[in-house]
Design an enzyme around this catalytic site. Structure first.
Site: not given
Length: 278
Positions: A8, A10, A60, A103, A115, A134
């Site tokens: 990912d 972030e 991502h 994240h 998020h 996630e």
């Protein structure tokens, strides 16, 4: 031994704002550079820890961020979307999984760009009563395919979240400390590279020694999804199997954990059609 890396953005080194992580952002090129920076360290750590093959899933956004020309021999890249298992496509058959640049879940204080999959629709997620983002959800998708999560990297909040859910044996690799949603105290790239390399290498060695077990939960799987508003819940309630349990919350039940991913993304797709609709 085959190591899987779900990559990912972030949670990567130095990334703190949407402008650095969104393809339309003015600083998106910086995010791509730092994703590759962290990925390079993780891949080297995996190989030096005993991996014979590394599978990298670009996890991502559009999932077309990683420049394949920067990857070396022995690496395979899973690129593009949509993919049946999204961030966990091709995890089956691997020995262990690394969550890189991840994240914290939506609603986490002092977590960088927190998020859960879709920042405009998903307010909360839980499976069998356990709140997760996630990292947890993807760990379950890996676990039902007998693949343990061996390492995670991101900010301190993500590392705490992953450690509490997956156990203290998982290698947690913090590369920044969140100060707010879009602010952090960050390690410089040289130091984060050393930490990621060492953490993934150590995790791969522990995996080879048989020190990990997959993250699993007992079926049936009960997925509760909290949405940002009632209009989104109205739309997502049309997804087969949905039960409205609150004005902006839905529940789904299945015996197949992999079905949870299809359900979740059907909810997101339905809810997304209502973004900005009122």
């Amino acid at each position: 031994m085959k190591i899987y890396i779900s990559s990912d953005m972030e949670g990567c080194t130095g990334v703190v704002s949407a402008a650095q992580a969104d393809p339309g952002g003015q600083e998106y090129s910086f995010g791509r550079v730092m994703q590759l920076h962290d990925l390079d360290a993780a891949v080297k750590g995996a190989f030096d820890g005993g991996a014979e093959r590394v599978i990298v899933n670009d996890a991502h956004g559009s999932m077309t961020n990683v420049d394949i020309s920067r990857l070396g021999r022995g690496v395979r890249l899973v690129s593009g979307s949509p993919k049946l298992l999204g961030m966990m496509e091709e995890v089956g058959g691997c020995g262990g999984a690394v969550f890189l640049g991840y994240h914290a879940m939506a609603g986490t204080e002092k977590a960088v760009l927190d998020h859960s999959y879709d920042k405009q629709t998903i307010y909360s997620l839980s499976v069998n009563g356990r709140k997760m983002g996630e990292a947890g959800f993807n760990a379950l998708l890996a676990g039902v395919q007998d693949v343990p999560v061996i390492a995670v990297s991101g900010d301190c909040a993500l590392c705490i979240e992953a450690g509490s859910l997956l156990g203290e044996n998982v290698e947690t690799i913090p590369v920044k400390e969140g100060l707010a949603h879009a602010a952090a105290l960050c390690l410089p790239p040289e130091e984060s590279c050393e930490k990621i390399y060492a953490g993934v290498k150590r995790a791969a060695e522990k995996l080879k020694a048989g020190e990990f077990s997959p993250f699993t939960m007992e079926a049936p799987y009960v997925l509760d999804v909290g949405l940002a508003n009632t209009m989104q819940a109205d739309a997502a309630s049309l997804v087969p199997g949905a039960v409205r349990i609150a004005p902006r919350a839905l529940r789904f039940e299945t015996e197949d954990a992999l079905e949870l991913r299809r359900v979740l993304y059907s909810v997101i797709a339905s809810a997304s059609a209502q973004k900005g609709a009122f």
